[in-house]
Write an enzyme that holds these catalytic residues in place. Structure first.
Site, short mmCIF file in Angstrom:
data_model
loop_
_atom_site.label_atom_id
_atom_site.label_comp_id
_atom_site.label_asym_id
_atom_site.label_seq_id
_atom_site.Cartn_x
_atom_site.Cartn_y
_atom_site.Cartn_z
N ARG A 18 -4.33 19.90 23.81
CA ARG A 18 -5.05 20.09 25.08
C ARG A 18 -4.16 20.57 26.22
O ARG A 18 -4.63 20.92 27.28
CB ARG A 18 -5.78 18.78 25.45
CG ARG A 18 -7.01 18.60 24.57
CD ARG A 18 -7.45 17.16 24.42
NE ARG A 18 -8.63 17.08 23.55
CZ ARG A 18 -8.58 17.14 22.21
NH1 ARG A 18 -7.42 17.26 21.58
NH2 ARG A 18 -9.69 17.09 21.49
N GLU A 50 -0.50 4.80 38.36
CA GLU A 50 -0.15 5.01 39.78
C GLU A 50 -0.91 6.19 40.41
O GLU A 50 -0.79 6.43 41.62
CB GLU A 50 1.36 5.26 39.91
CG GLU A 50 2.23 4.01 39.81
CD GLU A 50 2.31 3.41 38.41
OE1 GLU A 50 2.42 4.18 37.44
OE2 GLU A 50 2.22 2.17 38.30
N LEU A 89 -2.54 9.98 28.88
CA LEU A 89 -2.58 8.63 28.31
C LEU A 89 -2.74 8.76 26.80
O LEU A 89 -3.62 9.48 26.33
CB LEU A 89 -3.74 7.85 28.92
CG LEU A 89 -3.47 7.37 30.35
CD1 LEU A 89 -4.76 7.15 31.10
CD2 LEU A 89 -2.62 6.10 30.33
N PHE A 120 -10.39 15.40 37.83
CA PHE A 120 -10.00 14.47 36.76
C PHE A 120 -9.04 15.17 35.79
O PHE A 120 -9.44 15.72 34.78
CB PHE A 120 -11.25 13.97 36.03
CG PHE A 120 -10.93 12.86 35.04
CD1 PHE A 120 -10.25 11.73 35.43
CD2 PHE A 120 -11.31 12.98 33.71
CE1 PHE A 120 -9.95 10.71 34.52
CE2 PHE A 120 -11.02 11.97 32.79
CZ PHE A 120 -10.33 10.83 33.20
N HIS A 129 -3.41 -1.73 26.28
CA HIS A 129 -2.89 -1.07 27.49
C HIS A 129 -3.68 0.21 27.82
O HIS A 129 -4.14 0.42 28.95
CB HIS A 129 -1.42 -0.75 27.20
CG HIS A 129 -0.64 -0.17 28.31
ND1 HIS A 129 -0.10 -0.92 29.31
CD2 HIS A 129 -0.27 1.12 28.55
CE1 HIS A 129 0.57 -0.12 30.14
NE2 HIS A 129 0.47 1.11 29.70
N SER A 146 -0.29 0.57 20.55
CA SER A 146 -0.75 -0.47 19.62
C SER A 146 -1.40 -1.67 20.32
O SER A 146 -1.81 -2.62 19.65
CB SER A 146 0.41 -0.92 18.73
OG SER A 146 1.53 -1.15 19.52
N1 LIG Z 1 1.24 4.21 28.29
C1 LIG Z 1 1.12 5.16 29.24
C2 LIG Z 1 1.41 4.88 30.59
N2 LIG Z 1 1.84 3.64 30.94
C3 LIG Z 1 2.51 3.36 32.18
C4 LIG Z 1 1.55 3.00 33.31
O1 LIG Z 1 0.74 4.10 33.67
C5 LIG Z 1 2.29 2.52 34.56
O2 LIG Z 1 3.13 3.54 35.03
C6 LIG Z 1 3.13 1.29 34.36
O3 LIG Z 1 2.38 0.27 33.76
C7 LIG Z 1 3.67 0.78 35.72
O4 LIG Z 1 2.61 0.44 36.59
N3 LIG Z 1 1.24 5.84 31.53
C8 LIG Z 1 0.81 7.09 31.20
O5 LIG Z 1 0.66 7.96 32.08
N4 LIG Z 1 0.54 7.38 29.89
C9 LIG Z 1 0.67 6.45 28.91
O6 LIG Z 1 0.41 6.78 27.72
C1 LIG Z 2 3.73 0.11 28.67
C2 LIG Z 2 3.40 -1.15 27.95
O1 LIG Z 2 3.16 -2.16 28.53
C3 LIG Z 2 3.39 -1.12 26.45
O2 LIG Z 2 3.83 -2.33 25.94
C4 LIG Z 2 2.02 -0.82 25.92
O3 LIG Z 2 2.09 -0.72 24.53
P1 LIG Z 2 1.22 0.29 23.72
O4 LIG Z 2 1.33 1.66 24.38
O5 LIG Z 2 1.77 0.28 22.32
O6 LIG Z 2 -0.20 -0.21 23.73
#
Ligand SMILES: Nc1c(NC[C@H](O)[C@H](O)[C@H](O)CO)[nH]c(=O)[nH]c1=O
Ligand SMILES: CC(=O)[C@@H](O)COP(=O)(O)O
Length: 167
Positions: free
Chosen positions: A137, A63, A91, A123, A98, A95
Site C-alpha cells: 500500500r 501520537e 500500524l 485518514f 496493542h 502479537s
Molecule cells: N506498534 C505500532 C506503534 N506503536 C507505538 C505507539 O503508536 C506509540 O508511539 C507508543 O505506544 C508511545 O505512546 N505505532 C505505530 O505507528 N505503528 C505500530 O505498528
Molecule cells: C509497543 C508495545 O507495547 C508492544 O509490546 C506491542 O506488541 P505487539 O506489537 O507484538 O502487539
C-alpha cells in the site's frame, strides 16, 4: 483497471494557495517515508508549493491525533494557518492487542478532529495485518498496489477546496 482507489477527480483543483500539514509517525519508517514522498508529489501535482507543505513527525501513530491538533494550533498562532492536515502512520498487527486499541482510538480521534479543528483531517493511517500489506500500500512492491500517500494528498486538496466560497 483497479477497482480500489479514489477514482477520477471530479474537477480541476488549484492548490497553489493552500498550506498543508503532514504529520507522520516514525514507526515503520521505511514504509512511512515512501507514503510521505507520494503524498508530497501528489500535493505538488495540484500546484501546492513546497514552502507551503509543513512536514513534522511524532514517535508513533498513537501520537498522531494530539500531534495534529498541536501542529494545526501552532500554525494558527504563527498566522500561517493550515488548510488541511494529513496524519500519516503505519500500524502493523503484532502479537498483543496493542494494534487493535491503537487502530480504534486513533481512527475515532482523527475523525473527531475534523469537526474540532474545522479543517479537513485526512485518514492517512494504514492498518495492516502484515508488513507485506503495508509495503504494497506504500507502492513498495512492484506491480502490486499504488502508493496510498498519493490518494491522501489528493483528498486533502479536494477537501480543502471543494466547498470553499470565494467572496
Ligand atoms: N506498534 C505500532 C506503534 N506503536 C507505538 C505507539 O503508536 C506509540 O508511539 C507508543 O505506544 C508511545 O505512546 N505505532 C505505530 O505507528 N505503528 C505500530 O505498528
Ligand atoms: C509497543 C508495545 O507495547 C508492544 O509490546 C506491542 O506488541 P505487539 O506489537 O507484538 O502487539
Amino acid at each position: 483497471m483497479a477497482v480500489k482507489g479514489l477514482g477520477q477527480i471530479d474537477q480541476q483543483y488549484d492548490g497553489s494557495k493552500l498550506r498543508i500539514g503532514i504529520l507522520h509517525a516514525r514507526w515503520n519508517d521505511s514504509i512511512i517515508s515512501n507514503l510521505v514522498k507520494g503524498c508530497i508529489e501528489r500535493l505538488k501535482s495540484f500546484g501546492v508549493l513546497e514552502e507551503n507543505i509543513v512536514v513534522e513527525s511524532v514517535p508513533g501513530s498513537f501520537e498522531l491525533p494530539y500531534g495534529a491538533k498541536l501542529l494545526t494550533e501552532k500554525q494558527q498562532k504563527l498566522e500561517k494557518p493550515l488548510d488541511a492536515v494529513i496524519p500519516i502512520g503505519v500500524l502493523i498487527k503484532g502479537s498483543t492487542m496493542h494494534f487493535e486499541y491503537i487502530c480504534d482510538s486513533v481512527t475515532h480521534q482523527l475523525m473527531k478532529l475534523n469537526f474540532d479543528l474545522g479543517i479537513p483531517v485526512i485518514f492517512g493511517v494504514l492498518t495492516c495485518m502484515t508488513e507485506e500489506q503495508a509495503e504494497a500500500r506504500a507502492g513498495l512492491i512492484e506491480g502490486k498496489m499504488h502508493n496510498h500517500g498519493e490518494d491522501w494528498g489528493a483528498a486533502a486538496v479536494e477537501m480543502a477546496l471543494k466547498f470553499r466560497v470565494e467572496i
